[in-house]
Design a protein around this motif. Structure first.
Motif, PDB file in Angstrom:
ATOM      1  N   GLU A 179       0.829  -1.174  -0.064  1.00  0.00           N
ATOM      2  CA  GLU A 179      -0.129  -0.175   0.140  1.00  0.00           C
ATOM      3  C   GLU A 179       0.807   1.339   0.219  1.00  0.00           C
ATOM      4  O   GLU A 179       0.637   2.151  -0.737  1.00  0.00           O
ATOM      5  CB  GLU A 179      -1.066  -0.090   1.377  1.00  0.00           C
ATOM      6  CG  GLU A 179      -1.896   1.180   1.244  1.00  0.00           C
ATOM      7  CD  GLU A 179      -2.986   1.060   2.382  1.00  0.00           C
ATOM      8  OE1 GLU A 179      -2.837   0.256   3.269  1.00  0.00           O
ATOM      9  OE2 GLU A 179      -3.700   2.157   2.694  1.00  0.00           O
ATOM     10  N   ALA A 204       2.669   1.818  -3.302  1.00  0.00           N
ATOM     11  CA  ALA A 204       1.810   2.357  -4.523  1.00  0.00           C
ATOM     12  C   ALA A 204       1.721   3.846  -4.279  1.00  0.00           C
ATOM     13  O   ALA A 204       1.439   4.569  -5.431  1.00  0.00           O
ATOM     14  CB  ALA A 204       0.199   1.765  -4.105  1.00  0.00           C
ATOM     15  N   LEU A 248       5.123   4.860  -5.994  1.00  0.00           N
ATOM     16  CA  LEU A 248       4.950   4.612  -7.551  1.00  0.00           C
ATOM     17  C   LEU A 248       3.936   5.153  -8.392  1.00  0.00           C
ATOM     18  O   LEU A 248       4.107   5.324  -9.476  1.00  0.00           O
ATOM     19  CB  LEU A 248       4.821   3.105  -7.795  1.00  0.00           C
ATOM     20  CG  LEU A 248       6.161   2.102  -7.134  1.00  0.00           C
ATOM     21  CD1 LEU A 248       5.816   0.777  -7.219  1.00  0.00           C
ATOM     22  CD2 LEU A 248       7.590   2.696  -7.666  1.00  0.00           C
ATOM     23  N   GLY A 249       2.833   5.601  -7.446  1.00  0.00           N
ATOM     24  CA  GLY A 249       1.526   6.118  -8.535  1.00  0.00           C
ATOM     25  C   GLY A 249       1.890   7.195  -9.159  1.00  0.00           C
ATOM     26  O   GLY A 249       1.555   7.482 -10.290  1.00  0.00           O
ATOM     27  N   ALA A 300      -3.398   4.076 -11.856  1.00  0.00           N
ATOM     28  CA  ALA A 300      -2.268   4.120 -10.578  1.00  0.00           C
ATOM     29  C   ALA A 300      -2.754   5.103  -9.662  1.00  0.00           C
ATOM     30  O   ALA A 300      -2.827   4.994  -8.450  1.00  0.00           O
ATOM     31  CB  ALA A 300      -1.265   4.624 -11.439  1.00  0.00           C
ATOM     32  N   PHE A 311      -5.871   5.618  -8.825  1.00  0.00           N
ATOM     33  CA  PHE A 311      -7.157   4.948  -7.870  1.00  0.00           C
ATOM     34  C   PHE A 311      -6.463   4.447  -6.596  1.00  0.00           C
ATOM     35  O   PHE A 311      -7.081   4.212  -5.530  1.00  0.00           O
ATOM     36  CB  PHE A 311      -7.902   3.833  -8.606  1.00  0.00           C
ATOM     37  CG  PHE A 311      -9.031   4.315  -9.548  1.00  0.00           C
ATOM     38  CD1 PHE A 311      -9.115   5.564  -9.623  1.00  0.00           C
ATOM     39  CD2 PHE A 311      -9.783   3.481 -10.135  1.00  0.00           C
ATOM     40  CE1 PHE A 311     -10.198   6.130 -10.694  1.00  0.00           C
ATOM     41  CE2 PHE A 311     -10.907   3.857 -10.929  1.00  0.00           C
ATOM     42  CZ  PHE A 311     -11.103   5.189 -11.127  1.00  0.00           C
ATOM     43  N   ARG A 312      -5.137   3.941  -6.508  1.00  0.00           N
ATOM     44  CA  ARG A 312      -4.460   3.448  -5.593  1.00  0.00           C
ATOM     45  C   ARG A 312      -3.957   4.324  -4.587  1.00  0.00           C
ATOM     46  O   ARG A 312      -3.228   3.980  -3.512  1.00  0.00           O
ATOM     47  CB  ARG A 312      -3.516   2.197  -5.851  1.00  0.00           C
ATOM     48  CG  ARG A 312      -3.712   1.112  -6.271  1.00  0.00           C
ATOM     49  CD  ARG A 312      -4.403   0.731  -7.543  1.00  0.00           C
ATOM     50  NE  ARG A 312      -4.553  -0.828  -7.684  1.00  0.00           N
ATOM     51  CZ  ARG A 312      -5.511  -1.298  -8.769  1.00  0.00           C
ATOM     52  NH1 ARG A 312      -5.627  -0.298  -9.881  1.00  0.00           N
ATOM     53  NH2 ARG A 312      -5.419  -2.311  -8.881  1.00  0.00           N
ATOM     54  N   ASN A 367      -3.873   7.039  -1.651  1.00  0.00           N
ATOM     55  CA  ASN A 367      -4.902   7.125  -0.659  1.00  0.00           C
ATOM     56  C   ASN A 367      -5.169   8.603  -0.511  1.00  0.00           C
ATOM     57  O   ASN A 367      -4.623   9.589  -0.649  1.00  0.00           O
ATOM     58  CB  ASN A 367      -4.199   6.805   0.886  1.00  0.00           C
ATOM     59  CG  ASN A 367      -3.650   5.508   1.025  1.00  0.00           C
ATOM     60  OD1 ASN A 367      -4.299   4.611   0.532  1.00  0.00           O
ATOM     61  ND2 ASN A 367      -2.723   5.463   1.825  1.00  0.00           N
ATOM     62  N   TYR A 410      -2.849  -3.668  -4.689  1.00  0.00           N
ATOM     63  CA  TYR A 410      -2.121  -2.475  -4.987  1.00  0.00           C
ATOM     64  C   TYR A 410      -1.135  -2.531  -6.072  1.00  0.00           C
ATOM     65  O   TYR A 410      -0.799  -1.431  -6.756  1.00  0.00           O
ATOM     66  CB  TYR A 410      -1.154  -1.897  -3.626  1.00  0.00           C
ATOM     67  CG  TYR A 410      -2.317  -1.575  -2.722  1.00  0.00           C
ATOM     68  CD1 TYR A 410      -2.683   0.059  -2.939  1.00  0.00           C
ATOM     69  CD2 TYR A 410      -2.705  -1.955  -1.362  1.00  0.00           C
ATOM     70  CE1 TYR A 410      -3.413   0.646  -1.966  1.00  0.00           C
ATOM     71  CE2 TYR A 410      -3.531  -1.474  -0.560  1.00  0.00           C
ATOM     72  CZ  TYR A 410      -3.988  -0.249  -0.788  1.00  0.00           C
ATOM     73  OH  TYR A 410      -5.029   0.232   0.205  1.00  0.00           O
ATOM     74  N   LEU A 421       1.615   0.160 -12.667  1.00  0.00           N
ATOM     75  CA  LEU A 421       2.721   0.541 -11.933  1.00  0.00           C
ATOM     76  C   LEU A 421       3.902  -0.453 -12.669  1.00  0.00           C
ATOM     77  O   LEU A 421       5.011   0.090 -12.807  1.00  0.00           O
ATOM     78  CB  LEU A 421       2.499   0.013 -10.604  1.00  0.00           C
ATOM     79  CG  LEU A 421       1.536   1.011  -9.675  1.00  0.00           C
ATOM     80  CD1 LEU A 421       1.175   0.670  -8.179  1.00  0.00           C
ATOM     81  CD2 LEU A 421       1.839   2.518  -9.787  1.00  0.00           C
TER      82      LEU A 421
END
Lengths: 434, 434
Positions: free
Chosen positions: A401, A404, A407-408, A427, A429-430, A432, B357, B362
């Motif tokens: 988590e 992400a 990297l997102g 990307a 959407f992941r 937070n 994730y 990614l």
């Protein structure tokens, strides 16, 4: 016609002469291409019916039903039992050494974990099912069965299916014995393009495989090229080659016989010697002249040496290595004192034989490394057949988590730059919400 | 036409339906084959003259002399300097992560010594020179430049030559920036079959390479197939694919967007979801319907999903793994709780994304592993592009005098069994007379 070409690297024509010597173009035969396309089409659409038909037509082998094309495992074991003791022992010792060497080639799965918990790696798995083509008749070499079967089994391939034509129903017991020793799981008496098609597409009797390896005639090679993509294939081999770099320190007879051992394969085989010592080249030529009449396959050797062989006088061993790297030979013998010192100068060769005792023939049969090697300069970019040809890799990507979140934004920025908005959204959407 | 196919594995027709869904045959276009053959022939025999001619004709790019086709290194660096800061940073971070991952793939030379002094092993060396094809126009992805260039450089390839067409002379600065970051050594503004020919055969201006990698259109693919053997090539990719195994635990929107991220590539791309929870499949279908209109590439996504996409109701996750192994997808997302537990059941996939994730996007850009992956079920026998594609191996065989006494009789026995008498004599010459 001379016994063997004599060249010198100091000649102004040397580059052109070398080019002519090396020139070899695999001819594409339209009629073979056409026949293969038709055979493969029928096998794919008619299965066993077409397979039985072609086997009857080309191998004069008639069976009631396709299941009779399989040689039961008991017959393989019986063939092994029936071998003369010395032959069986030699085959077993070779198999054991080949297996031991190839164990070193096995790749393993690896992963690493990043500080944020993201795991990256590569899962290594064997192929599920492999087909091994073994030619019939004179080109049926038990050593080739071992060299193809053992790496597949060391890789962990659970099902190894061998096909080999048995014209007029004649089976070759040494080949069957080698299949037993190599761990082959099932053997079918089929050959030619129809066997390649059966392995690639599967029939009710022949299981479809994931990769086909092993040598064959022009029909087999053409069929393999055509099914590539449906299944994997190994390389399509050209004529065999040896290049010897010598400083004149080994007996001339040894060097001459090593040239013969390549030339005896077929008249297109290529045997070349590089040496800075002109006297030694004369001695080797004399040895060739003296030893040639004693050889059972003298005719083939003579045609190979006079057509494609050469004794080349070079300035020094450094130049010999440079020429060798250009040629990228299938087999390279470094027959010099301190051969080990030249190793770092060798960039391209299928197999490198170091020192006077390392004759190619020892490697062909029992030293351990594989004798299926890249020919026709392809050692510049390819490798001996090995365990790695029967394993494949899958990337492993387990993003945490937290990972992400790092990297997102990178992925989203790059995806937008490439106009791939779903990639970016996926990307994002992941990320937070905070 | 439905938004996306809905299948269930419990249907009697499932196997047939799945076969239809997966059916894809790369068409061979005779006119492309013919044109490529002609272009390659002219490049091989006329070199730069033909190259300038084709570049003028196909790319409307006229230069005085072939040397003007090269983009100087300073221009690559200038392109990197000129990028917007966020894009440059994203590209640099991606390059760094890709490099770090690929470092793990490097193979090393190994040897072992037997008790009698015989040394066996494998020398691992990089290819001398590699060509990297980068498409022009819309398919010019800087991420692809990194994914192809970095493994070659990690392998130690000293010369990496990039070719990319610049129709009407228009250069793509992000692609040039990626070339600078990826360590590309030289860049030429040529493309199509003529660029493949120039790399394979060499011209006065373009150096001949040992292997050609990188994606391209149908002409580039056909030309690569034709020069294979003269040089190595990477795989010829089919349409991109994603398969998602879900237990319904991740948000339906995430799963829908991941399907989109594959479908947006082109209408032949394939996006499939396997899930044992029928309600979740309904939720994903609803999410597809809701999210699709928001997508800039909605038309492509719609055509891809309705033509080749599917939501498949499976009995359980075990069956999902079995179906996935049959399909051997390019990208596999395991979007489940405890995804790690399913890993051992996955046998064939280009890249495996574990956990909610790990979106494919990614991995496409920056997780580290390569995004050049086997398509069209070839993950059964092939692997992601990697450092191993830019290294090759040479067997090392250094038989000691004592070793030759052990190996000689084995080789001689087997050689005689195969009727290869020079092989036998060559081994016997090394036996000590005593």
């Amino acid at each position: 016609m001379s016994l063997i070409h004599r060249l010198t690297s100091q000649s102004a024509q040397f580059d052109a002469e070398l080019r002519t010597l090396l020139a070899y173009e695999a001819s594409e035969d339209e009629s073979i291409e056409h026949a293969c396309a038709q055979i493969l089409h029928r096998i794919q659409h008619e299965g066993d019916t077409a397979l039985l038909d072609y086997t009857q037509r080309f191998d004069r082998l008639t069976v009631e039903q396709a299941s009779a094309l399989e040689i039961p495992k008991a017959e393989l074991l019986a063939a092994l039992e029936s071998l003369p003791a010395d032959q069986r022992k030699a085959l077993e010792q070779a198999a054991e050494r080949v297996r031991r060497y190839h164990e070193h080639q096995r790749s393993e799965t690896w992963t690493y974990t990043e500080p944020d918990g993201t795991v990256l790696g590569q899962q290594v798995t064997p192929l599920d099912r492999v087909g091994l083509y073994v030619p019939g008749g004179k080109a049926a070499y038990p050593s080739s069965v071992l060299m193809n079967a053992i790496p597949a089994k060391v890789a962990g391939v659970p099902e190894l299916i061998m096909v080999t034509p048995t014209p007029d129903g004649v089976r070759n017991p040494i080949v069957l014995a080698a299949a037993a020793l190599g761990g082959v799981d099932r053997v079918f008496t089929i050959g030619g393009a129809q066997a390649v098609g059966a392995l690639a597409y599967g029939t009710d009797t022949i299981p479809a495989v994931d990769k086909i390896v092993g040598p064959g005639n022009a029909y087999v090679a053409a069929a393999k090229r055509r099914v590539f993509g449906v299944v994997g294939i190994d390389m399509i081999a050209g004529p065999s080659e040896i290049l010897i770099i010598s400083d004149g320190s080994a007996p001339a007879d040894w060097v001459a016989m090593d040239l013969f051992s390549q030339a005896e394969h077929d008249e297109l085989a290529q045997a070349i010697l590089l040496c800075p010592d002109a006297d030694f080249l004369d001695q080797v030529e004399a040895a060739i002249e003296r030893l040639l009449p004693t050889m059972p396959r003298a005719d083939i050797i003579r045609r190979s040496l006079s057509g494609r062989g050469a004794l080349i006088h070079v300035r020094d061993l450094d130049e010999a290595c440079k020429i060798s790297n250009h040629i990228a030979p299938e087999h390279l013998e470094v027959s010099t004192r301190n051969a080990q010192d030249l190793l770092s100068k060798i960039r391209h060769a299928g197999a490198i034989f170091l020192g006077p005792y390392s004759s190619e023939s020892l490697g062909d049969y029992c030293a351990g490394p594989n004798h299926v090697l890249p020919t026709a300069r392809t050692a510049r970019f390819s490798s001996p057949l090995g365990v790695y040809d029967f394993q494949k890799r899958s990337s492993i990507i387990q993003v945490s988590e937290s990972g992400a979140q790092t990297l997102g934004p990178i992925a989203a920025t790059l995806a937008q730059g490439e106009g791939l908005y779903a990639h970016a959204a996926s990307a994002q959407f992941r990320l937070n919400q905070s």
